[in-house]
Scaffold this active site. Structure first.
Site, PDB file in Angstrom:
ATOM      1  N   ASN A 122      40.425  82.541 -43.697  1.00  0.00           N
ATOM      2  CA  ASN A 122      39.654  81.519 -42.994  1.00  0.00           C
ATOM      3  C   ASN A 122      38.562  82.221 -42.208  1.00  0.00           C
ATOM      4  O   ASN A 122      38.815  83.253 -41.593  1.00  0.00           O
ATOM      5  CB  ASN A 122      40.528  80.739 -42.004  1.00  0.00           C
ATOM      6  CG  ASN A 122      41.540  79.855 -42.694  1.00  0.00           C
ATOM      7  OD1 ASN A 122      41.556  79.723 -43.906  1.00  0.00           O
ATOM      8  ND2 ASN A 122      42.419  79.251 -41.911  1.00  0.00           N
ATOM      9  N   GLY A 123      37.365  81.664 -42.205  1.00  0.00           N
ATOM     10  CA  GLY A 123      36.281  82.262 -41.446  1.00  0.00           C
ATOM     11  C   GLY A 123      35.123  82.669 -42.331  1.00  0.00           C
ATOM     12  O   GLY A 123      35.045  82.281 -43.504  1.00  0.00           O
ATOM     13  N   GLU A 183      31.882  58.689 -40.507  1.00  0.00           N
ATOM     14  CA  GLU A 183      32.854  59.720 -40.885  1.00  0.00           C
ATOM     15  C   GLU A 183      33.791  59.253 -41.992  1.00  0.00           C
ATOM     16  O   GLU A 183      34.078  60.010 -42.928  1.00  0.00           O
ATOM     17  CB  GLU A 183      33.713  60.110 -39.672  1.00  0.00           C
ATOM     18  CG  GLU A 183      33.091  61.107 -38.735  1.00  0.00           C
ATOM     19  CD  GLU A 183      34.027  61.478 -37.600  1.00  0.00           C
ATOM     20  OE1 GLU A 183      34.078  62.655 -37.244  1.00  0.00           O
ATOM     21  OE2 GLU A 183      34.706  60.572 -37.055  1.00  0.00           O
ATOM     22  N   LYS A 208      32.404  57.272 -35.925  1.00  0.00           N
ATOM     23  CA  LYS A 208      33.653  56.907 -36.605  1.00  0.00           C
ATOM     24  C   LYS A 208      33.362  56.213 -37.934  1.00  0.00           C
ATOM     25  O   LYS A 208      33.988  56.489 -38.953  1.00  0.00           O
ATOM     26  CB  LYS A 208      34.502  55.987 -35.724  1.00  0.00           C
ATOM     27  CG  LYS A 208      35.211  56.666 -34.608  1.00  0.00           C
ATOM     28  CD  LYS A 208      36.286  57.596 -35.126  1.00  0.00           C
ATOM     29  CE  LYS A 208      36.464  58.799 -34.225  1.00  0.00           C
ATOM     30  NZ  LYS A 208      35.419  59.788 -34.232  1.00  0.00           N
ATOM     31  N   TRP A 252      37.972  75.186 -47.539  1.00  0.00           N
ATOM     32  CA  TRP A 252      36.817  74.335 -47.265  1.00  0.00           C
ATOM     33  C   TRP A 252      35.595  75.180 -47.544  1.00  0.00           C
ATOM     34  O   TRP A 252      35.376  76.212 -46.896  1.00  0.00           O
ATOM     35  CB  TRP A 252      36.849  73.864 -45.812  1.00  0.00           C
ATOM     36  CG  TRP A 252      35.826  72.838 -45.454  1.00  0.00           C
ATOM     37  CD1 TRP A 252      35.927  71.485 -45.615  1.00  0.00           C
ATOM     38  CD2 TRP A 252      34.550  73.063 -44.838  1.00  0.00           C
ATOM     39  NE1 TRP A 252      34.791  70.865 -45.143  1.00  0.00           N
ATOM     40  CE2 TRP A 252      33.936  71.807 -44.663  1.00  0.00           C
ATOM     41  CE3 TRP A 252      33.870  74.213 -44.419  1.00  0.00           C
ATOM     42  CZ2 TRP A 252      32.675  71.668 -44.081  1.00  0.00           C
ATOM     43  CZ3 TRP A 252      32.615  74.076 -43.845  1.00  0.00           C
ATOM     44  CH2 TRP A 252      32.032  72.814 -43.686  1.00  0.00           C
ATOM     45  N   GLU A 273      29.880  57.126 -30.391  1.00  0.00           N
ATOM     46  CA  GLU A 273      31.193  57.410 -30.963  1.00  0.00           C
ATOM     47  C   GLU A 273      31.583  56.374 -32.019  1.00  0.00           C
ATOM     48  O   GLU A 273      32.149  56.717 -33.062  1.00  0.00           O
ATOM     49  CB  GLU A 273      32.243  57.465 -29.844  1.00  0.00           C
ATOM     50  CG  GLU A 273      33.680  57.648 -30.296  1.00  0.00           C
ATOM     51  CD  GLU A 273      33.933  58.956 -31.033  1.00  0.00           C
ATOM     52  OE1 GLU A 273      35.019  59.079 -31.627  1.00  0.00           O
ATOM     53  OE2 GLU A 273      33.059  59.842 -31.020  1.00  0.00           O
TER      54      GLU A 273
END
Length: 614
Positions: free
Chosen positions: A101-102, A494, A491, A75, A487
């Site tokens: 990762n990181g 997203e 949703k 990502w 929320e």
């Protein structure tokens, strides 16, 4: 966010690694790659922008032999998504390959130093800097791979979960972690390595969770060796996975998200099992019972979370303040960690994260700990970092959530917060016995009531077709259902990429009402609890401006239904429990709009399931 898989054993590594990458696709990614060492010691690295399927196509004519390998889904953080920036990254001599990762925060200074010493770089990533730095140390200090990794990590600033393999060394994987999760699976004469247990469960239920600043040396046919980056030997603690392979399959559903929406009657029943005893009229949370005095004597509760978990936290705030009469502050973890907050020793800090690995929330925990607060964690993943870094806590126990857009984890977080609020209230004697028992009895009915809402799935799917034209949505709610408006809007944006915003219904007049016209869909959560009459007035204001109203109403309510263009009914319940029911149709509405629009529901663009970097 990013995914790591590794294997060393007697089997062909490639099929295991590719299957593992597919298992980790839910984490969010934009490129994929693999590194293998073949039987003569050659290091073969293949990577490409796109999906794991694109990687499979890319390697069709390549040498993919070998019984040791590492693989990665990336990502993008440093550098755009392309082939050059994809992992694994190789050292300049092409003898070392690394996945990561990181974020390495001091990569720029390290890179500048390496360039001055003649090193060249082919990517824009901090990860390539790390592997070049490891090789530089290995050469200049004449060290083995594990020693070079250890020395390099002592000079690195940032977060990482890494795995490294070496050309000509087909018997060793060196891995380490700080701030990003890493787990080792122990099989019969083989080892597995991954960001989480999902790629491992198919092969073994025995795992070792690697702790902060630990290095693990995985040698073929030898016992696992773990030491800290300061060279302190550690004894591996083997744990048994609770995860099952069937939980990672779609079970006949077209998407994981729909499966997880439909799992909520069962997942909430499981989350309450052994905790809500309707017959005995009590709630029993071990993490609370063991630390009751901390909550009873708390002068304030701070809840810190991100995204969907922050919305659950808002509902928790309402419940704790109403029933336990303790002031509650809800903080975005990303802001809390940097704004020099005032935290006292008699504060209780509740940290919420589905994955238990959210970087900002972990940093918020460390900050609150350093100021002497008691930390209570709420998360879903057993063995993750938040349970290991908090004083006590509560698992939500809903099983793996694969869809990036959280559904069952959200309702479970709300449920746990409600149970915690009632437990505190009971201990502080701030709730009447009649009210306490009434809520417990109704909590026990929530799973069945959700089942009745799910029976309206086809009707909601038809309704979704009406609104795929929309460019914007407004969601409105009051009291306990204001966070549900937030929320519901989250949703929708997203997974369908439609811009949506949630507001307290009364705030509509303070700006958002300017947007209302015949083309603006407005979703109003309007059960017959709380400030019902006020919400009715808000709907009338919208209709006066020709807004199109979709209402979520209590079954049998004809007042709001007659005012609305479209209505979705939910069963009657108590005000404090209404978010658990009202969230379900909004999850389904977002899902079906996204499906009609042809969006990738389980893996929406740019998003990651577990946000392990800032």
């Amino acid at each position: 966010m990013c995914g790591i898989v590794g294997y060393i054993g007697k089997k062909a590594a490639y099929p295991i690694l590719i299957k593992g990458l597919h298992r980790l696709e839910y984490r969010g990614y934009d490129s994929a790659g693999i590194a293998l060492i073949d039987s003569v010691g050659n290091l073969n690295v293949y990577k490409t922008k796109g999906k794991v399927q694109d990687l499979e196509t890319f390697v069709e004519s390549k040498n993919i032999t070998g019984t040791i390998g590492i693989a990665h889904t990336r990502w993008a953080t440093h550098g755009e998504p392309n082939n050059a920036n994809a992992h694994p990254h190789c050292s300049e001599s092409e003898t070392l390959a690394l996945i990561h990762n990181g974020i390495i925060e001091n990569y720029a200074a390290l890179k500048e130093s390496l360039i001055k010493q003649g090193y060249h770089f082919s990517s824009s990533t901090d990860t390539e800097v790390l592997i070049q730095f490891i090789e530089h140390i290995k050469k200049t200090e004449n060290l083995c791979l594990a020693q070079a990794v250890q020395l390099a990590l002592n000079q690195v600033v940032g977060a990482y979960a890494i795995a490294v393999i070496e050309k000509g060394n087909p018997d060793t994987i060196v891995a380490a972690r700080k701030g990003s999760p890493l787990v080792v699976g122990i099989g019969e004469g083989e080892y597995f390595l991954a960001s989480d247990a999902t790629p491992i469960v198919e092969y073994t239920n025995k795992v070792v969770y690697i702790d902060e600043e630990e290095i693990v040396i995985i040698n073929r046919d030898k016992e696992l060796k773990i030491k800290t980056i300061t060279n302190v030997e550690k004894t591996p603690t083997i744990k048994e996975l609770e995860l099952t392979l069937s939980q990672l399959e779609k079970g006949g559903y077209p998407h994981f998200m729909l499966k997880e929406i439909f799992e909520q009657p069962e997942s909430l029943a499981t989350s309450m099992k052994g905790r809500v005893n309707v017959d005995a009229n009590n709630i029993s949370l071990a993490g609370f019972i063991d630390n009751k005095e901390k909550f009873v004597k708390a002068s304030r509760i701070i809840i810190t979370a991100c995204g969907t978990s922050w919305h659950a936290a808002q509902i928790g705030k309402y419940a704790i303040e109403e029933f336990a009469r303790i002031p509650v502050e809800v903080e975005y973890s990303s802001e809390f960690r940097y704004r020099k907050p005032v935290v006292h020793k008699n504060d209780v800090v509740i940290a919420i994260s589905q994955s238990g690995e959210t970087a900002d929330t972990l940093a918020a925990i460390d900050l609150a700990k350093s100021q002497g607060a008691f930390i209570f964690g709420i998360c879903n993943v057993v063995g993750s970092s938040i349970p290991r870094n908090t004083h006590s806590g509560c698992y939500t126990h809903v099983g793996p959530e694969i869809g990036v857009a959280s559904t069952k984890a959200f309702t479970a977080q709300v449920t746990v917060l409600l149970m915690l609020a009632l437990s505190i209230a009971k201990a502080r004697k701030t709730i009447a016995d009649e009210d306490y028992l009434k809520i417990i009895a109704e909590l026990g009915q929530i799973p069945k009531k959700i089942e009745t809402i799910l029976q309206e799935n086809n009707c909601i799917a038809d309704l979704a077709k009406v609104f795929t034209y929309a460019q914007n949505f407004i969601y409105l709610g009051r009291g306990y259902n204001f966070p549900i408006a937030l929320e519901g809007a989250l949703k929708l944006k997203e997974i369908s990429y439609i811009h949506a915003e949630g507001y307290p219904a009364a705030e509509m007049k303070h700006g958002p009402i300017a947007l209302i016209n015949a083309e603006m869909p407005v979703v109003i959560i309007a059960p017959n609890t709380g400030m019902y009459e006020k919400v009715v007035s808000n709907i009338q204001e919208i209709k006066a401006r020709k807004g199109r109203v979709i209402s979520v109403i209590t079954k049998g309510d004809h007042v709001v239904k007659d005012l609305s263009d479209y209505s979705i009914e939910i069963p009657e319940t108590l005000d404090c429990l209404s978010p658990l029911l009202a969230s379900i149709p909004l999850q389904l509405l977002a899902y079906h709009i996204a499906v009609v629009k042809g969006c990738d529901v389980d893996q929406p663009r740019n998003l990651a399931k577990s946000v392990t970097v800032e």
